[in-house]
Each structure stands twice: as structure tokens, then as C-alpha cells.
Write an enzyme that holds these catalytic residues in place. Structure first.
Site, short mmCIF file in Angstrom:
data_model
loop_
_atom_site.label_atom_id
_atom_site.label_comp_id
_atom_site.label_asym_id
_atom_site.label_seq_id
_atom_site.Cartn_x
_atom_site.Cartn_y
_atom_site.Cartn_z
CG LEU A 164 -0.33 0.19 2.62
CD1 LEU A 164 -0.04 1.63 2.96
CD2 LEU A 164 -1.28 -0.38 3.63
CD GLU A 166 2.80 6.41 4.87
OE1 GLU A 166 2.77 7.59 5.21
OE2 GLU A 166 3.70 5.63 5.20
CB CYS A 277 9.00 2.54 1.85
SG CYS A 277 7.83 1.79 2.96
CD GLN A 279 17.33 8.33 2.50
OE1 GLN A 279 17.06 9.18 1.67
NE2 GLN A 279 17.99 8.60 3.60
C1 UDX Z 1 5.89 3.41 -1.29
C2 UDX Z 1 5.43 2.35 -2.31
O1 UDX Z 1 4.72 2.99 -3.37
C3 UDX Z 1 4.57 1.31 -1.63
O2 UDX Z 1 4.18 0.30 -2.56
C4 UDX Z 1 5.38 0.70 -0.50
O3 UDX Z 1 4.63 -0.26 0.16
C5 UDX Z 1 5.82 1.77 0.47
O4 UDX Z 1 6.56 2.77 -0.22
P1 UDX Z 1 4.74 5.50 -0.11
O5 UDX Z 1 6.09 5.77 0.47
O6 UDX Z 1 3.56 5.52 0.78
O7 UDX Z 1 4.73 4.08 -0.81
O8 UDX Z 1 4.44 6.59 -1.24
P2 UDX Z 1 4.68 6.71 -2.82
O9 UDX Z 1 3.39 7.07 -3.44
O10 UDX Z 1 5.39 5.56 -3.39
O11 UDX Z 1 5.59 8.01 -2.91
C6 UDX Z 1 6.91 8.05 -2.41
C7 UDX Z 1 7.55 9.39 -2.70
O12 UDX Z 1 7.81 9.55 -4.08
C8 UDX Z 1 6.69 10.59 -2.28
O13 UDX Z 1 7.50 11.57 -1.68
C9 UDX Z 1 6.12 11.07 -3.60
O14 UDX Z 1 5.78 12.42 -3.57
C10 UDX Z 1 7.30 10.79 -4.54
N1 UDX Z 1 6.91 10.65 -5.96
C11 UDX Z 1 6.05 9.66 -6.34
C12 UDX Z 1 7.46 11.51 -6.91
O15 UDX Z 1 8.24 12.38 -6.59
N2 UDX Z 1 7.11 11.33 -8.23
C13 UDX Z 1 6.26 10.35 -8.64
O16 UDX Z 1 6.01 10.26 -9.87
C14 UDX Z 1 5.71 9.49 -7.67
P1 ADP Z 2 4.97 1.67 9.79
O1 ADP Z 2 4.92 2.81 8.80
O2 ADP Z 2 5.91 0.58 9.37
O3 ADP Z 2 3.63 1.15 10.14
P2 ADP Z 2 5.10 3.07 12.35
O4 ADP Z 2 6.29 3.66 13.04
O5 ADP Z 2 3.98 3.97 11.92
O6 ADP Z 2 5.68 2.25 11.11
O7 ADP Z 2 4.45 1.94 13.28
C1 ADP Z 2 5.13 0.98 13.97
C2 ADP Z 2 4.52 0.83 15.37
O8 ADP Z 2 5.08 -0.33 15.99
C3 ADP Z 2 4.78 1.99 16.32
O9 ADP Z 2 3.54 2.54 16.74
C4 ADP Z 2 5.56 1.36 17.52
O10 ADP Z 2 5.17 1.89 18.77
C5 ADP Z 2 5.14 -0.11 17.41
N1 ADP Z 2 6.08 -1.06 18.04
C6 ADP Z 2 7.41 -1.16 17.86
N2 ADP Z 2 7.93 -2.19 18.57
C7 ADP Z 2 6.89 -2.77 19.23
C8 ADP Z 2 6.75 -3.91 20.13
N3 ADP Z 2 7.79 -4.66 20.48
N4 ADP Z 2 5.51 -4.20 20.60
C9 ADP Z 2 4.44 -3.44 20.24
N5 ADP Z 2 4.50 -2.39 19.40
C10 ADP Z 2 5.70 -2.05 18.90
#
Ligand code: UDX
Ligand code: ADP
Length: 464
Positions: A164, A166, A277, A279
Site C-alpha cells: 500500500l 500512504e 520506505c 530510501q
Molecule cells: C511506497 C510504495 O509505493 C509502496 O508500494 C510501498 O509499500 C511503500 O513505499 P509510499 O512511500 O507511501 O509508498 O508513497 P509513494 O506514493 O510511493 O511516494 C513516495 C515518494 O515519491 C513521495 O515523496 C512522492 O511524492 C514521490 N513521488 C512519487 C514523486 O516524486 N514522483 C512520482 O512520480 C511518484
Molecule cells: P509503519 O509505517 O511501518 O507502520 P510506524 O512507526 O507507523 O511504522 O508503526 C510501527 C509501530 O510499531 C509503532 O507505533 C511502535 O510503537 C510499534 N512497536 C514497535 N515495537 C513494538 C513492540 N515490540 N511491541 C508493540 N509495538 C511495537
């Protein structure tokens, strides 16, 4: 095996939305999402669903439908592990900031903690699913911990990476391009795969559910993100060449996107990609390649990151150069702080790095983002440790409207592509700014011709 209870460890951007959709689509399964962060769980349980901690279009109404029925949020990690047939690990795996692999390898300490907790608590056989993006062969480490510290309980480890994005999480979860499930080739492994397939089959066509071995699944996730990020760095590399030659990167992107072999997605030139994700996963890939002695492979992928860092730096340099080589004490308005539109997530957002560079030049930044709070803006900057938090507080502020952020500013910089920015009364903004008024469109979302007619000096990415 028939799944009746699911536990998900980690109520973040991945665990929260994913479990919400599973609960909605599988009313016969009880889904409990647990997190150590009590404040986050409190927010997930807030009576007013608009106060849930993650902003995603469409998410709050599904939470309202399923919460209390078969969707629960709790801090009681042990109880949820004990009762579940299947446990999703969805905790964060940031890039290591210390020791071996510093700034490259994924920090697996949260994952390891989860594995140890599961091993300690589990009294019956469990399926453990890796949901967080993990380096290849992490399952091996999890399995080793579970098998050596457990109470003789049998564990099956599956890899089920989340694709997915965001801002479109709900839509992506409801209509995924594919679901990927990796597991052992043994009969027990195949049985575990079948159990998880049956969960997704409640709303996803079987032919979209791919099953592979664990390592293919883990590596596919890193590969998908590396390919996507690579497209952005490629078009961004072209954007710089466009600015030198007079080609327009938007036109180039449209022209190549119509080639069905290339396709039109992920070709939008920008101030640079951000998010939790891309980087992290590419650095991980680079680290893995290096650790196998594959230096050319490592260098190839590292270039995607180098290009992205260059693009962010290029944008801040452009602002300074255009404003007559000095931004000292000049107010610069930032529209957007999140790493993309429709999310309140700011992890690795280009805005943070651009702001940092401009503050080094003694600019004053006024931010407006529809979903990001002032305290988040400050903590993002403080995290870079470029200066004291008092100095940051003095240099940056966050306002509750774009109009107040832009008032008396010398320049506006668009850092996030929020739709509402296109609807603003740009004449009104222009009139409230210092002249000449500059606009740096880091997302190429605004209309250059209209803005120039109003009087702005317009600078987009890859356009003259
Ligand atoms: C990404 C992957 O798309 C998703 O499949 C994976 O599970 C998690 O990482 P996300 O980081 O939520 O998802 O956003 P994404 O829509 O991929 O955008 C990443 C970055 O690239 C953003 O900063 C976005 O603005 C930028 N981007 C995206 C561009 O600069 N140009 C584009 O054409 C598309
Ligand atoms: P992602 O984007 O991968 O979902 P987040 O940082 O938003 O990453 O979410 C990860 C969550 O996992 C955080 O809310 C953090 O508090 C929780 N977490 C990390 N380690 C543990 C653990 N051992 N038990 C329960 N929750 C945890």
C-alpha cells in the site's frame, strides 16, 4: 487451519489501515491491533473516529464500522499474542543510526523484541507473518529466536509484504494489484500459506494472490520499491537537463509515458521522493549487495539515493540563487510539509531537508500543511541535529492557513502536492507578498502561465 483470531503487533501506518480493512472484510475473524505506545492506542480508541492517529482518506469510516465489533486496539500485547492463531509483525524497521551498518542496514531491534515476546508468551502453535519490510533472510533470524526460546510450540513464518502507498492506503488495500505470500516449501509451510490465502480470499481474487518461497517474497518488496524510486530519480535527473536545454520535463514525461513499455506512472518530477520506505529499502538493498561483495550492484542502486539527495539540494540552492544569492532574514513560505499529499506522515519528507538548508542560510520559514502540526515540524527539524531546538524554534513556524504563511514572504515553495493548493486565490497571495514575488513549485502542480500573468516569478522543476 481456520483462522479465528488475528493479532497485529504495531498500530502504525501499515498495521493500522491493513488490520482495519481485514476486519471490515472478515467479520468472522477477531482482529486485535496492539502497540507499546499507549498514546497511539488511546487515539485509535478515541470516541470521535476523526481523532485516530493516522490520516488516510476513507479510513475513519471503516474504523467506525468495525471497531468494537471485531476490531480492537489494545496495549495488552501478551494477551493478544496468546489468543491469536496468526500474528502479524508490523513494527518499524528504521535505518540503523549506530554500529555496524550505520546509516544503511535496517535496525531489527524492534522485530527481535517482538519475536522474543511471541516466543515467551505462545502456548499453542502459531503462524507469524512478517508485514514490515525486512531485509532478505530476516525470517531465518525470527525463526531461530522462536525455535530456541519457545516452549516447544511450532511456529510457521510467512512473509506477506505490504504494497500500500500512504494517502491511498484504503483504496490499495481494498483493490490490491496483488497479494504476495512467501512461506516454506514443507507441508506445514504450505498449510500456513493456505490459511493466510483464505483470509485475503474474502475480498481478493485468487489469481491475484501469489505464493512464493520466503526469500523471494522478502526480496520482491525491496525490488518493487527500488524500481519505483529509480523511476523518480531517473525523471529527476532529466529535469536538471531540461532546465539547461529548454526542454520541459512534464512534456518529456508525457511523451515517454505513452510508450506502453514504459507506462505513465511514477514519472512526476519533484523536489525528491520521501516517505518511510524508498530510501530505507534501497539503503538496505545496497547494504545486502555489499555484504555479498557485489559492489557494482550496490553502486548501481546507491545512485538512486545520491540523485535524490542531489535533487533536494538543487531545489534549495535554486531558491537561494534566485533570491539574489541571499535569503538571510527573508521569509519563505512552505506550502506542505508531509512527504506527499493525503497523509500526515512526514518521514524523510523533502521539506525537512530543504528547510534545513535554507535555515543554514539564515532564512525564516513559515510552514502551512493541512494535516501536520507545528510540534511535528519542529521535531522533524530537531531530529537532524543541525542546531539547537531553540534556534530551530526561532527559524521556523507553522501557521494555520496558507494565506498567513505567505503574508510578507519573499517566496513561496510548494513542497507537497495537496490538491487545495491549486484552488487558492493566488492574486490575493501575490498582493500580500514582498515584490518581486517568487514561487518555487517543487511538485509542478500550479499553472505557470496564470501565475506569471498575476506577476509571480515562477520556477518549477525541469521547466524554464
Ligand atoms: C511506497 C510504495 O509505493 C509502496 O508500494 C510501498 O509499500 C511503500 O513505499 P509510499 O512511500 O507511501 O509508498 O508513497 P509513494 O506514493 O510511493 O511516494 C513516495 C515518494 O515519491 C513521495 O515523496 C512522492 O511524492 C514521490 N513521488 C512519487 C514523486 O516524486 N514522483 C512520482 O512520480 C511518484
Ligand atoms: P509503519 O509505517 O511501518 O507502520 P510506524 O512507526 O507507523 O511504522 O508503526 C510501527 C509501530 O510499531 C509503532 O507505533 C511502535 O510503537 C510499534 N512497536 C514497535 N515495537 C513494538 C513492540 N515490540 N511491541 C508493540 N509495538 C511495537
Amino acid at each position: 487451519m481456520n483462522i479465528k483470531k488475528i493479532c497485529c503487533i504495531g498500530a502504525g501506518y501499515v498495521g493500522g489501515p491493513t488490520m482495519t480493512v481485514i476486519a471490515q472484510k472478515c467479520p468472522h475473524i477477531e482482529v486485535t491491533v496492539v502497540d507499546l505506545n499507549a498514546e497511539r492506542i488511546l487515539a485509535w480508541n478515541d470516541e470521535n473516529v476523526e481523532n485516530i492517529p493516522i490520516y488516510e482518506p476513507g479510513l475513519s469510516s471503516i474504523v467506525a464500522e468495525a471497531r468494537g465489533r471485531n476490531l480492537f486496539f489494545s496495549t495488552d500485547v501478551e494477551k493478544a499474542i496468546d489468543e491469536a492463531d496468526i500474528i502479524f509483525i508490523s513494527v518499524n524497521t528504521p535505518t540503523k543510526t549506530y554500529g555496524k551498518g550505520k546509516n544503511m542496514a535496517a535496525d531489527l531491534k524492534y522485530i527481535e523484541l517482538c519475536a522474543r515476546q511471541i516466543a515467551k508468551v505462545a502456548k499453542s502453535d502459531k503462524i507469524v507473518v512478517e508485514k514490515s519490510t525486512l531485509p532478505v533472510r530476516t525470517a531465518e533470524a525470527i525463526k531461530s529466536i522462536l525455535d530456541h526460546t519457545g516452549n516447544g510450540v511450532q511456529f510457521q513464518i510467512l512473509s506477506n509484504p505490504e504494497f500500500l502507498a500512504e494517502g491511498t492506503a484504503v483504496e490499495d488495500l481494498l483493490h490490491p494489484d496483488r497479494i504476495l505470500i512467501g512461506g516454506d516449501r514443507t507441508p506445514e509451510g504450505q498449510e500456513a500459506i493456505a490459511a493466510l490465502v483464505a483470509v485475503y480470499a474474502n475480498w481478493v481474487d485468487r489469481d491475484k494472490i501469489l505464493t512464493t518461497n520466503v526469500w523471494s517474497s522478502e526480496l520482491s518488496k525491496l525490488t518493487a520499491n527500488a524500481f519505483l524510486a529509480q523511476r523518480i530519480s531517473s525523471i529527476n535527473a532529466m529535469s536538471e537537463l531540461c532546465e539547461k536545454t529548454g526542454a520541459d520535463v512534464n512534456e518529456v514525461a508525457r511523451a515517454i509515458g505513452m510508450d506502453s513499455r514504459i507506462g505513465n506512472k511514477f514519472l512526476k518530477a519533484s523536489v525528491g521522493f520521501g516517505g518511510s520506505c524508498f530510501q530505507k529499502d534501497i539503503l538496505n538493498l545496497v547494504y545486502i549487495a555489499k555484504s555479498y561483495g557485489l559492489h557494482e550492484v550496490a553502486d548501481y542502486w546507491e545512485q538512486v539515493i545520491i540523485m535524490n539527495d542531489h535533487q533536494k539540494r538543487r531545489f534549495s540552492n535554486k531558491i537561494v540563487q534566485t533570491l539574489y544569492n541571499t535569503v538571510a532574514d527573508k521569509k519563505i513560505a512552505f506550502l506542505g510539509w508531509a512527504f506527499k499529499k493525503d497523509t500526515n506522515d512526514t518521514r524523510e519528507s523533502a521539506a525537512i531537508y530543504v528547510a534545513d538548508a535554507l535555515i543554514n542560510e539564515q532564512a525564516k520559514i513559515a510552514v502551512f500543511d493541512p494535516k501536520v502540526s507545528e510540534s511535528k515540524v519542529l521535531s522533524d527539524l530537531n531530529y537532524l541535529q543541525s542546531r539547537s531546538s531553540d534556534e530551530n524554534k526561532d527559524a521556523i513556524s507553522s501557521l494555520d492557513s496558507a494565506y498567513s504563511a505567505c503574508k510578507n514572504a519573499h517566496a513561496v515553495a510548494v513542497l507537497t502536492e495537496w490538491d487545495e493548493f491549486k484552488e487558492y486565490d493566488w492574486t490575493k497571495i501575490y498582493e500580500s507578498m514582498q515584490k518581486p514575488a517568487f514561487i518555487f513549485d517543487g511538485r509542478n502542480i500550479l499553472d505557470k502561465q496564470i501565475l506569471e500573468k498575476i506577476g509571480f516569478v515562477y520556477c518549477g522543476i525541469g521547466v524554464l
